[in-house]
Design an enzyme around this catalytic site. Structure first.
Site, PDB file in Angstrom:
ATOM      1  N   SER A  23       8.500  -5.239   2.829  1.00 31.07           N
ATOM      2  CA  SER A  23       7.129  -5.569   3.243  1.00 31.07           C
ATOM      3  C   SER A  23       6.605  -6.773   2.460  1.00 31.07           C
ATOM      4  O   SER A  23       5.978  -7.658   3.033  1.00 31.07           O
ATOM      5  CB  SER A  23       6.190  -4.369   3.092  1.00 31.07           C
ATOM      6  OG  SER A  23       6.296  -3.809   1.800  1.00 31.07           O
ATOM      7  N   ASP A  66      11.376   2.637   4.225  1.00 32.71           N
ATOM      8  CA  ASP A  66       9.985   2.770   3.800  1.00 32.71           C
ATOM      9  C   ASP A  66       9.838   4.129   3.103  1.00 32.71           C
ATOM     10  O   ASP A  66      10.181   5.161   3.686  1.00 32.71           O
ATOM     11  CB  ASP A  66       9.097   2.699   5.062  1.00 32.71           C
ATOM     12  CG  ASP A  66       7.619   2.704   4.744  1.00 32.71           C
ATOM     13  OD1 ASP A  66       7.220   3.242   3.686  1.00 32.71           O
ATOM     14  OD2 ASP A  66       6.849   2.180   5.580  1.00 32.71           O
ATOM     15  N   ALA A  93       5.936  -0.542  -4.469  1.00 35.39           N
ATOM     16  CA  ALA A  93       4.521  -0.182  -4.412  1.00 35.39           C
ATOM     17  C   ALA A  93       3.773  -1.163  -3.531  1.00 35.39           C
ATOM     18  O   ALA A  93       4.223  -2.284  -3.300  1.00 35.39           O
ATOM     19  CB  ALA A  93       3.904  -0.225  -5.815  1.00 35.39           C
ATOM     20  N   TYR A 116      -5.952   1.195  -6.513  1.00 36.72           N
ATOM     21  CA  TYR A 116      -4.592   0.906  -7.007  1.00 36.72           C
ATOM     22  C   TYR A 116      -4.358   1.580  -8.360  1.00 36.72           C
ATOM     23  O   TYR A 116      -3.364   2.277  -8.564  1.00 36.72           O
ATOM     24  CB  TYR A 116      -4.422  -0.613  -7.109  1.00 36.72           C
ATOM     25  CG  TYR A 116      -3.202  -1.066  -7.885  1.00 36.72           C
ATOM     26  CD1 TYR A 116      -1.929  -1.019  -7.320  1.00 36.72           C
ATOM     27  CD2 TYR A 116      -3.335  -1.546  -9.190  1.00 36.72           C
ATOM     28  CE1 TYR A 116      -0.813  -1.440  -8.048  1.00 36.72           C
ATOM     29  CE2 TYR A 116      -2.228  -1.977  -9.910  1.00 36.72           C
ATOM     30  CZ  TYR A 116      -0.977  -1.919  -9.336  1.00 36.72           C
ATOM     31  OH  TYR A 116       0.125  -2.332 -10.054  1.00 36.72           O
ATOM     32  N   ASN A 152       0.141  -8.177 -17.436  1.00 34.37           N
ATOM     33  CA  ASN A 152       0.203  -9.137 -16.316  1.00 34.37           C
ATOM     34  C   ASN A 152       1.529  -9.874 -16.372  1.00 34.37           C
ATOM     35  O   ASN A 152       1.748 -10.667 -17.274  1.00 34.37           O
ATOM     36  CB  ASN A 152      -0.933 -10.150 -16.441  1.00 34.37           C
ATOM     37  CG  ASN A 152      -2.161  -9.632 -15.759  1.00 34.37           C
ATOM     38  OD1 ASN A 152      -2.746  -8.651 -16.222  1.00 34.37           O
ATOM     39  ND2 ASN A 152      -2.547 -10.244 -14.662  1.00 34.37           N
ATOM     40  N   VAL A 177      -0.024 -17.285 -12.438  1.00 37.62           N
ATOM     41  CA  VAL A 177       0.954 -18.289 -12.870  1.00 37.62           C
ATOM     42  C   VAL A 177       1.656 -18.876 -11.646  1.00 37.62           C
ATOM     43  O   VAL A 177       1.796 -20.101 -11.509  1.00 37.62           O
ATOM     44  CB  VAL A 177       1.978 -17.687 -13.867  1.00 37.62           C
ATOM     45  CG1 VAL A 177       3.118 -18.669 -14.142  1.00 37.62           C
ATOM     46  CG2 VAL A 177       1.291 -17.292 -15.170  1.00 37.62           C
TER      47      VAL A 177
HETATM   48  N1  LIG Z   1       3.309  -8.021 -11.179  1.00 37.59           N
HETATM   49  C1  LIG Z   1       2.554  -7.463 -12.117  1.00 37.59           C
HETATM   50  O1  LIG Z   1       1.892  -8.153 -12.904  1.00 37.59           O
HETATM   51  C2  LIG Z   1       2.502  -5.951 -12.253  1.00 37.59           C
HETATM   52  C3  LIG Z   1       1.687  -5.399 -13.253  1.00 37.59           C
HETATM   53  C4  LIG Z   1       1.638  -4.010 -13.398  1.00 37.59           C
HETATM   54  C5  LIG Z   1       2.396  -3.193 -12.579  1.00 37.59           C
HETATM   55  N2  LIG Z   1       3.172  -3.753 -11.603  1.00 37.59           N
HETATM   56  C6  LIG Z   1       3.975  -2.851 -10.754  1.00 37.59           C
HETATM   57  O2  LIG Z   1       5.312  -3.301 -10.787  1.00 37.59           O
HETATM   58  C7  LIG Z   1       5.956  -2.982  -9.552  1.00 37.59           C
HETATM   59  C8  LIG Z   1       6.594  -4.237  -8.959  1.00 37.59           C
HETATM   60  O3  LIG Z   1       5.574  -5.177  -8.682  1.00 37.59           O
HETATM   61  P1  LIG Z   1       5.869  -6.683  -8.216  1.00 37.59           P
HETATM   62  O4  LIG Z   1       4.864  -7.542  -8.866  1.00 37.59           O
HETATM   63  O5  LIG Z   1       7.310  -6.967  -8.361  1.00 37.59           O
HETATM   64  O6  LIG Z   1       5.451  -6.590  -6.670  1.00 37.59           O
HETATM   65  P2  LIG Z   1       6.302  -6.960  -5.358  1.00 37.59           P
HETATM   66  O7  LIG Z   1       5.326  -6.844  -4.218  1.00 37.59           O
HETATM   67  O8  LIG Z   1       7.030  -8.243  -5.546  1.00 37.59           O
HETATM   68  O9  LIG Z   1       7.367  -5.784  -5.296  1.00 37.59           O
HETATM   69  C9  LIG Z   1       7.107  -4.538  -4.670  1.00 37.59           C
HETATM   70  C10 LIG Z   1       8.317  -4.223  -3.793  1.00 37.59           C
HETATM   71  O10 LIG Z   1       8.107  -2.930  -3.200  1.00 37.59           O
HETATM   72  C11 LIG Z   1       8.475  -3.023  -1.813  1.00 37.59           C
HETATM   73  N3  LIG Z   1       7.679  -1.996  -1.090  1.00 37.59           N
HETATM   74  C12 LIG Z   1       6.343  -2.009  -0.862  1.00 37.59           C
HETATM   75  N4  LIG Z   1       5.992  -0.929  -0.137  1.00 37.59           N
HETATM   76  C13 LIG Z   1       7.138  -0.216   0.081  1.00 37.59           C
HETATM   77  C14 LIG Z   1       7.418   0.995   0.792  1.00 37.59           C
HETATM   78  N5  LIG Z   1       6.450   1.694   1.414  1.00 37.59           N
HETATM   79  N6  LIG Z   1       8.694   1.430   0.820  1.00 37.59           N
HETATM   80  C15 LIG Z   1       9.696   0.719   0.212  1.00 37.59           C
HETATM   81  N7  LIG Z   1       9.478  -0.431  -0.445  1.00 37.59           N
HETATM   82  C16 LIG Z   1       8.208  -0.891  -0.525  1.00 37.59           C
HETATM   83  C17 LIG Z   1       8.133  -4.438  -1.397  1.00 37.59           C
HETATM   84  O11 LIG Z   1       8.822  -4.876  -0.248  1.00 37.59           O
HETATM   85  C18 LIG Z   1       8.513  -5.222  -2.648  1.00 37.59           C
HETATM   86  O12 LIG Z   1       9.860  -5.637  -2.606  1.00 37.59           O
HETATM   87  C19 LIG Z   1       4.875  -2.363  -8.672  1.00 37.59           C
HETATM   88  O13 LIG Z   1       4.975  -0.963  -8.779  1.00 37.59           O
HETATM   89  C20 LIG Z   1       3.585  -2.858  -9.293  1.00 37.59           C
HETATM   90  O14 LIG Z   1       2.514  -1.991  -9.020  1.00 37.59           O
HETATM   91  C21 LIG Z   1       3.243  -5.104 -11.408  1.00 37.59           C
END
Ligand SMILES: NC(=O)c1ccc[n+]([C@@H]2O[C@H](COP(=O)([O-])OP(=O)(O)OC[C@H]3O[C@@H](n4cnc5c(N)ncnc54)[C@H](O)[C@@H]3O)[C@@H](O)[C@H]2O)c1
Length: 314
Positions: free
Chosen positions: A34, A51, A75, A143, A172, A187
Site C-alpha cells: 500500500s 493485507d 502499519a 495513530y 523520528n 528529511v
Molecule cells: N518512520 C518513522 O519515523 C517511524 C517512527 C515511529 C514508528 N514508525 C513505525 O515503523 C514502522 C515502519 O514505518 P515506515 O516509516 O517504514 O513506513 P512505510 O509506510 O514505509 O512502511 C509500512 C509498510 O507497511 C505496509 N503495510 C501497510 N498496511 C499494511 C497492511 N494492511 N498489510 C500489510 N502491509 C501493510 C506498507 O505497504 C509499507 O511497506 C511502522 O509501524 C511505523 O508506524 C515509523
C-alpha cells in the site's frame, strides 16, 4: 533464524531485511504494497503480498514460511491519516496486528518485535527532558493510541497465549528510501525539494517565524540494528526507545542539510501544523547500552543525501 518482516517493502522494514540478509538469516516479507514498493525487497527474498486485515491469508503466510522471529513493521504509519480516518487506522494497526498475533501464537513463533512510536506515544516532552520508557504515556492521535493499544495487547498475548515480544519505540527516523511524497519524513521532503531547487517550508513550533518543532532524528540503520539485536535475544527489557537524545529544530535540520548538500534553499515560514507535537526527544540510554552510540547526524545525513542525489525523481 527465520525472520519474517511485515512491512518489509517499506522504508524501515526494507533496511531490516537488508541487515538480516547480511547477517546470514533466512528472510521473508509480508506486505500489501500500500505504501511499500516491490523494488525495495531484495532479489531472492520471498514477498507475500498480503493485507494483514485478511486474517486467513495472514495465517497462511505464518504457516507456510514458519518464521522463528517476526519483526512487525507493517502499519498505517501516518499521524495525519489517522486523524482524518481513525477507523482505518485502527483496522490496519490494531485489527491487523491481532490477526498477526493470533497466527504467531498458534504457530509457535518464538519472538515478535513490534515497531511502536517513541515520537508520538509520550506526548509533549518539555525542555530539557528526554522521554524515558517508564514515563507517563500520553498518546493524542489515533495513530499513537493504536500503537499503545498494540503494546498492551502484546502484554495480554504474552500472558494468555505465551507469545514472547519486545517493543521498540522509534524516534523520528530518516534515511535512504524514505518516501518524500508522504506527509511525514521531513528529511526526505526537504532533500527532494532542495535538490530540485524548490523552496522548503519550516512550520512553526508556536508562532510564525520561530525555529519550528524539535525532534530526535535517528538514522534508519540504528533502527535495523536494534531490530536484529532484539531478534537475537539481546534486548532484555520489554520496551526500548530507539533514538539519539539529541534535540534538533526544523530550522537547524534545514541548515545542516543545506551545508551537507552545498545548496542554499529558499526557506518559507508556515504556521503551526495542527496535531504536531512541539517537542519530542527520547532518552536513548537502553539502546545505547545495547548498540553503542547512535549514528551522528553528520554521518546519517551525508549518506542519506547522497542517496537522494543519486535517486532524485526528476
Ligand atoms: N518512520 C518513522 O519515523 C517511524 C517512527 C515511529 C514508528 N514508525 C513505525 O515503523 C514502522 C515502519 O514505518 P515506515 O516509516 O517504514 O513506513 P512505510 O509506510 O514505509 O512502511 C509500512 C509498510 O507497511 C505496509 N503495510 C501497510 N498496511 C499494511 C497492511 N494492511 N498489510 C500489510 N502491509 C501493510 C506498507 O505497504 C509499507 O511497506 C511502522 O509501524 C511505523 O508506524 C515509523
Amino acid at each position: 533464524m527465520k525472520l519474517l518482516v511485515t512491512g518489509g517493502a517499506g522504508f524501515i522494514g526494507s533496511h531490516i531485511v537488508e541487515h538480516a540478509l547480511s547477517d546470514g538469516h533466512e528472510v521473508a516479507v509480508l506486505d500489501d504494497l500500500s505504501t511499500g514498493r516491490r523494488e525495495n525487497v531484495p532479489a531472492g527474498v520471498a514477498l507475500f503480498e498480503v493485507d494483514l486485515r485478511n486474517r486467513e491469508a495472514t495465517e497462511r503466510v505464518i504457516k507456510d514460511f514458519k518464521p522463528t522471529v517476526v519483526s512487525h513493521q507493517a502499519a498505517q504509519a501516518s499521524v495525519s491519516i489517522s486523524v482524518r480516518d481513525p477507523a482505518f487506522d485502527v483496522t490496519v494497526n490494531v485489527i491487523g496486528s491481532i490477526n498477526l498475533f493470533d497466527a504467531c501464537a498458534t504457530s509457535g513463533v518464538e519472538l515478535l518485535i513490534f515497531a511502536s512510536t517513541g515520537g508520538a506515544i509520550y506526548g509533549e516532552v518539555p525542555e530539557p527532558a528526554r522521554a524515558r520508557e517508564n514515563d507517563a504515556l500520553l498518546p493524542y492521535s489515533p495513530y499513537a493510541i493504536s500503537k499503545l493499544t498494540v503494546e498492551k495487547l502484546l502484554h495480554f498475548y504474552q500472558g494468555e497465549r505465551g507469545l514472547n515480544y519486545r517493543v521498540l519505540r522509534y524516534a523520528n527516523i530518516y534515511g535512504p528510501r524514505q518516501d518524500a511524497h508522504g506527509e511525514a519524513g521531513v528529511v526526505a521532503i526537504f532533500a527532494e525539494r532542495m535538490l530540485k531547487g524548490d523552496p522548503i517550508q519550516v512550520n512553526a513550533r508556536r508562532q510564525l517565524g520561530d525555529a519550528g518543532c524539535v525532534r530526535d532524528y535517528t538514522y534508519v540503520s540504528d533502527v535495523a540494528r536494534a531490530n536484529l539485536a532484539a531478534a537475537a535475544g539481546r534486548v532484555e527489557q520489554l520496551v526500548t526507545n530507539v533514538g539519539t537524545g539529541v534535540s534538533v529544530s526544523t530550522s537547524e535540520l534545514a541548515g545542516m542539510m543545506q551545508r551537507t548538500l552545498g545548496i542554499e534553499a529558499t526557506i518559507k515560514q508556515g504556521p503551526h501544523r495542527a496535531g504536531d507535537l512541539e517537542r519530542s526527544v527520547l532518552d536513548p540510554s537502553r539502546c545505547t547500552q545495547l548498540l553503542g552510540p547512535p549514528t551522528s547526524m553528520a554521518v546519517g545525513l551525508a549518506t542519506t543525501l547522497e542517496w537522494y542525489r543519486a535517486h532524485r525523481s526528476s
